[in-house]
Each structure stands twice: as structure tokens, then as C-alpha cells.
Scaffold this active site. Structure first.
Site, PDB file in Angstrom:
ATOM      1  N   CYS A  60       2.526  62.595  49.593  1.00  0.00           N
ATOM      2  CA  CYS A  60       2.777  62.631  51.038  1.00  0.00           C
ATOM      3  C   CYS A  60       3.525  63.921  51.327  1.00  0.00           C
ATOM      4  CB  CYS A  60       3.555  61.395  51.480  1.00  0.00           C
ATOM      5  SG  CYS A  60       5.152  61.202  50.662  1.00  0.00           S
TER       6      CYS A  60
ATOM      7  N   HIS B  90      52.174  62.645  37.721  1.00  0.00           N
ATOM      8  CA  HIS B  90      52.227  61.311  38.314  1.00  0.00           C
ATOM      9  C   HIS B  90      53.604  61.103  38.933  1.00  0.00           C
ATOM     10  CE1 HIS B  90      52.186  56.930  38.628  1.00  0.00           C
ATOM     11  NE2 HIS B  90      50.877  56.958  38.439  1.00  0.00           N
TER      12      HIS B  90
END
Length: 625
Positions: free
Chosen positions: A26, A543
Site C-alpha cells: 500500500c 541520590h
């Protein structure tokens, strides 16, 4: 052949040429019907350069390629030798839904470019007559009109030819069945509107030009008739007896039963579509526009094509499917544009911007859908929001398409007829879809992938300064405060060193700084931590606090994004120490070298585990050797 290597990889991924039952294409996809789909390697296929995605739906194995699919297909056909008319080939069992969708899409997809071309040709003639460049009384106009009319008038023949391939029967007979229903004699019989009988049975007078369902159903039934006739026909008379008997049996069935039933189905679909347009368009169109990209993603959007084509053929316009496609196509283009302008990944930026242009100009959205929006996920939500908003606007303006073609800027004439002009309304819908989608996508955001080339280039650039003789390298403190041994941290994961060696600092100021030049490799929605790849090849995790992830970002402000280049001492993150303590959490900052094993030594400046030291972001706290 330009795509020979790519096709060789495709064949290897789908199980070889011998595993292909049929293949069509297509606008953007190679659509295979495989004998044994389990032999195909999805991951191998998706890894091929030029393949955007693998979609398995409707009994088809679809490879999404993009604008150059036709060239790939042409080279593929030159490389393979498959028989498509052998009705004795085994077929894989499919559920009813997949069978119907596969038959519709496979029968219609090859004819869509022709229909779109013929439709745009008709619009071109209309524009030429409106501008008084060409008279509709001239012979030039009559000839061109005849040429473009052929596209739609003989549509049953094209569909019958394609359907024969899908149903594994004789393709010439498939085309014959379609042409039979538009024979001039039958057209004349229908036009006279006088009762007509065959063997005493009344034949319904139905006009079959520009129809799809009749051709598909007729060829499907013919495939079984033809298969039966082939079994019983002696070899010496096969050459004429097989087609003659097939025509003799199928022809009357088409005019007496199949055609009228198909016509009822077509009229029913048209009635429902028009009812939705008149009574529920403001609801149906936005919903369909929001869902349409997902239909495209699984490859069943072509199943809506018969509705659109049927509406254009019977009503003279399509107020739903093409309108939905316009809203969706422009939203996909806008989402890709937003990604292209926002991303810092050079490859993604190039792909997103080029895909956006392709979608805006030609309405080909698969590159934007599969290469950008669906891949990043969140832009799809922006496109859905923008598509739905554009759908509401389009429904209120009663937008209509007068030909079947993919909606985009280059196909704007599709909204013009001899008596009506909706080009301005279509442009308004495009603007609404674009603005709404762009804003929604920009606000929702997306996880920007790290630019691998940028990281590699950064590594190469910084590698020049790296001491390959294992001399010492130092990392600065990420925060001002009291330096402690990491074993004192009240978190066993950090304290044990299982994540890597590092240090802990009890902060006296809520600012996190880069310990060295590098690239941001990780950020978090809660903004409590940040990952870096440094110029000395250290991978570092900074952290803030213990269990502060539970604060869900409250009291934290992230100042950099994933993929950003940072320099030593650059501020990366702000945090509120009092807020952390107020919520009952320990504000201790931990810096871990997560790839400690890649270094001979990772040492801290502390002399022993019980020592402490006041530091600032100018002080060195870790030594890499």
C-alpha cells in the site's frame, strides 16, 4: 537493484521466499500473506535498516517502510518467484474478523493509488473549468473526463482482480466478474428501468459501477466455484471449459443474489454513516479521530476505505471517514513536529521533522506514527487530544470530502465540488489539529532518548584528557556539607557497597553540583536523584536523601534534562533540607560510582571510616585510579 540487500534481509526474516503465499504493497507497507507466520522472526525484521515496525493483523504480516515502499516492492518482485493463482496452496486458519479484514484490505489496497489519482484528476478538471482555463464543453475536457472517470467507473474490475489474488483464484476471471457488472448492456437495462427476468426469475435492477462489496463477495464465491470446476473438468477441455462453466454459474448468481445482497449491505453502511453524520457527528467524528492512529498502527484502517469510497460514489461526498483521516493525519504531523523541535537527540530530531513534513504534505503518517509518536508513546496522547478537538470543529462545520484520497495539504482540492467548497474549513481543521496537538504534546512531554552519537562524541572528546596510564582522577563533592564514610548511611543498599563505592555527605545547603564534566544519563519523575556519565568514564549516581522517593518530587527542583552536557561545578538540582526533615526523612546525599569495577581503585579522601570532613563543591572527595 537499490534495495537488494534490504530485501535479502527481509526474506531471511520472514522465513524465506518459500514461505510467501502472496505480497502486495500500500502507500507505506509491504503486506505479506505467509504460509507459516511462526517461521518469521519479528525482532530480526524490525532490526532491518528501513523497517519502522512489524504489524501482524488481518492475516497479513505487514512491514511498515514509508514513502519508498513501492521501490522496495519492485526490487523484491524481481528477486522472488511466487505463484499466486494456485488454489491448492494451504492456507493458515484465521478467525473470522482477521479473514474479513484481510480480504477487504488486500482487495482494496492495490487499487487505492489509482482511485486517488483518478479522483485528483477529476478535481484538477474542476479547478480548470472554474478558472475558465478549460471549457467543460470542449473535446479536450471530454477526453480527460473520460480518462479520469475510468478510475471509478470500472472500480469493480480492479477490485475483482485484486480479490482474486487474495482468494487464491484466477485473476483474469476476478477482473471479468467485476467488468461484467458494468457492461454497457447491463447499464442500459438498468437505465430503462423495465422489469428484467432470467429463466423466469426477476433480476433486481442495480447499478454496480463504483462499487466494492459486490466485487469482493462475488470473487470470493467464484473462488469456490472455480475450485470445484477444476476438479471435475477433464484435462483435454480445461482451457475453455473451466472459465466457461465458471462464468455460466457465477454470472447469474451475481445478478440474481450476490449483487442485490451486496447492494443492500452497501446501502446499509451508507445509511448508518450518514445517520451518524447528521445525528451524532459531533460525538462520532472526534472519537474516531482520536482512535484512528491506533487503527493505523494495527493495520486495519483500510477496512474503513469501502465506507468512504461508497459514500463518495453514492452520496457524492464523504462527511466522516476522510474528515476523521484529516484530523488524525494532521495531529500525527503536529505531534512529530513538537518532538522534532523539543528533542535534543539529533537522529530523532531529523526523523521527527522530516516525518512531520511528509505527513503534512502528503498525508503519509506511518513514518511519524511508527518512527516517532508510537515509539515514544506519550506523543500519541497529544495526537489523540488534538485529533479529537479537530474532530469537534470539523463536525460543527459539516466538513465534506468529494473524492477518495489521503487528506493533506497537497490534496486540499479534495474538499471542492461543483456546488460546494470546503477548502477554508479544511484549513481551519488543519490549524486546530496542529495547534491543539502541538500544545498537548509539548505539555505532556516525552522521555527523550539519549543521543548515542552525542555520548560517543563526548567520550571521544573527553577521552583525550583521560589518564590512560592509570594516574589519579578526582571527583568534587556534589554538595556542601559534612563528608562521611558511606558505610554510615542508614540504607543497607548504599552502605554495603553493592551498587558501587562512594561517599555520603550530610548537606548544609540544598544545591547539587556536577562533580566533573559529563552527560546526564538518568533523571527521575521525583527529581530526588540524577545519573551522570563523566569525562573520566565514571558512571555516577547522586541520590538526595534516604527513601525520599516517597516525597514524589515535593521539595525538589530538577535543573537539567536527560542528554544534557554538564560541566564541573554546574548546578544540577535544588532541594529543601527542611522539607525533607519535616517529612521525617534523612537528607544525607550519597554519590556512588556505579561502575567501580572498571577502575583499579576508587578511594575517598577520608583517612578512616570514622573520620568526617567539612566540604564544598570545590573539594575533591573521590579519587579514581
Amino acid at each position: 537493484m537499490r534495495y537488494e540487500k534490504m530485501n535479502q534481509e527481509i526474506l531471511a526474516a520472514i522465513g524465506g521466499e518459500e514461505n510467501i503465499q502472496s505480497v502486495v504493497h500500500c502507500a507505506t507497507r509491504l503486506r505479506f500473506v505467509l504460509k507459516d507466520e511462526s517461521k518469521a522472526d519479528d525482532k530480526k525484521a524490525e532490526a532491518i535498516d528501513g523497517i519502522l515496525q512489524v504489524v501482524k493483523k488481518g492475516g497479513q504480516y505487514q512491514l511498515v517502510i514509508g514513502n519508498n515502499v513501492e521501490d522496495v516492492y519492485d526490487d523484491l518482485i524481481k528477486m522472488i518467484h511466487i505463484e499466486t493463482s494456485d488454489s491448492n496452496k494451504p492456507k493458515k486458519k484465521q478467525n473470522l474478523f482477521d479473514t474479513i479484514i484481510g480480504a477487504i484490505t488486500g482487495s482494496i489496497a492495490p487499487a487505492i493509488p489509482l482511485l486517488a489519482g483518478a479522483g485528483m484528476g477529476k478535481v484538477l478538471l474542476l479547478i480548470l473549468t472554474i478558472c475558465h482555463v478549460l471549457s467543460d464543453k470542449s473535446q479536450t475536457y471530454q477526453l480527460l473526463n473520460l480518462i479520469f472517470d475510468t478510475g471509478y467507473y470500472f472500480m469493480p474490475a480492479y477490485v475483482g482482480f485484486s480479490a482474486a489474488k487474495i482468494f487464491n483464484t484466477d485473476r483474469m476471471l476476478g477482473a471479468f466478474i467485476g467488468l461484467m457488472t458494468v457492461h454497457p448492456s447491463w447499464v442500459q437495462i438498468v437505465t430503462t428501468n423495465k422489469p428484467f427476468h432470467f429463466l423466469g426469475l426477476p433480476v433486481p435492477l442495480v447499478q454496480y459501477s463504483s462499487t466494492l462489496i459486490t466485487a469482493i463477495l462475488s470473487v470470493w464465491i467464484m473462488s469456490y466455484i472455480y475450485k470445484f470446476i477444476r476438479k471435475i473438468t477433464p484435462g483435454m477441455v480445461k482451457v475453455f471449459m473451466e472459465p466457461m462453466l465458471t462464468m455460466l454459474i457465477t454470472g447469474p448468481l451475481v445478478f440474481l443474489i450476490i449483487g442485490p445482497i451486496s447492494n443492500w449491505i452497501s446501502e446499509g453502511i451508507g445509511f448508518i454513516a450518514m445517520w451518524l453524520f447528521r445525528n451524532a457527528g459531533v460525538i462520532a467524528i472526534p472519537i474516531l479521530a482520536a482512535l484512528y492512529p491506533w487503527l493505523v498502527s494495527i493495520g486495519i484502517h483500510k477496512a474503513l476505505s469501502p465506507i468512504s469510497i461508497q459514500l463518495v460514489a453514492t452520496q457524492g461526498f464523504d462527511p466522516i471517514i476522510r474528515v476523521v483521516a484529516l484530523c488524525s493525519n494532521m495531529s500525527q504531523a503536529a505531534a512529530s513536529l513538537a518532538v522534532g523541535l523539543k528533542t535534543k537527540n539529533k537522529k530523532l530530531k531529523s526523523l521527527a521533522l522530516s516525518s512531520s513534513v511528509t505527513a503534512y504534505l502528503g498525508g503519509i503518517t506511518e513514518p511519524a506514527l511508527f518512527g516517532v509518536n508510537l515509539r515514544l508513546k506519550k506523543p500519541m496522547y497529544g495526537a489523540m487530544i488534538g485529533g479529537a478537538i479537530a474532530g469537534i470543529v470539523a463536525s460543527f462545520m459539516k466538513l465534506k470530502a468529494f473524492i477518495y484520497v489521503t487528506p493533506a495539504f497537497l490534496s486540499l482540492p479534495m474538499w471542492i465540488s461543483k456546488t460546494e467548497n470546503f477548502v477554508v474549513q479544511a484549513i481551519i481543521v488543519i490549524i486546530v489539529a496542529s495547534v491543539a496537538t502541538f500544545i498537548a504534546t509539548w505539555i505532556i512531554g516525552f522521555d527523550d532518548p539519549i543521543d548515542e552519537d552525542q555520548v560517543k562524541n563526548a567520550k571521544k572528546e573527553e577521552k583525550k584528557n583521560f589518564d590512560i596510564d592509570h594516574k589519579k582522577h578526582e571527583l568534587h563533592a556534589p554538595v556542601k556539607g559534612q563528608l562521611e564514610d558511606i558505610s554510615k548511611v542508614a540504607d543497607p543498599t548504599f552502605a554495603s557497597g553493592v551498587m558501587g563505592k562512594g561517599i555520603a555527605i550530610v548537606p548544609s545547603e540544598g544545591k547539587i553540583f556536577a562533580p566533573e564534566d559529563g552527560v546526564v544519563t538518568a533523571v527521575f519523575d521525583t527529581h530526588h536523584a540524577i545519573g551522570l556519565h563523566l569525562s573520566n568514564d565514571a558512571d555516577v549516581l547522586i541520590h538526595v536523601g534516604i527513601d525520599t522517593v516517597e516525597m514524589k518530587g515535593k521539595g525538589f527542583k530538577q535543573l537539567v534534562q536527560k542528554g544534557d552536557k554538564v560541566t564541573a561545578g554546574q548546578e544540577l538540582l535544588d532541594f529543601n533540607i527542611d522539607e525533607i526533615k519535616k517529612n521525617g526523612y534523612d537528607p544525607t546525599v550519597v554519590m556512588i560510582v556505579t561502575n567501580s569495577k572498571d577502575f583499579l581503585e576508587v578511594l575517598t579522601v577520608l583517612k578512616d571510616k570514622d573520620a568526617t570532613k567539612e566540604v564544598t563543591n570545590q573539594d575533591n572527595v573521590i579519587i579514581l585510579a
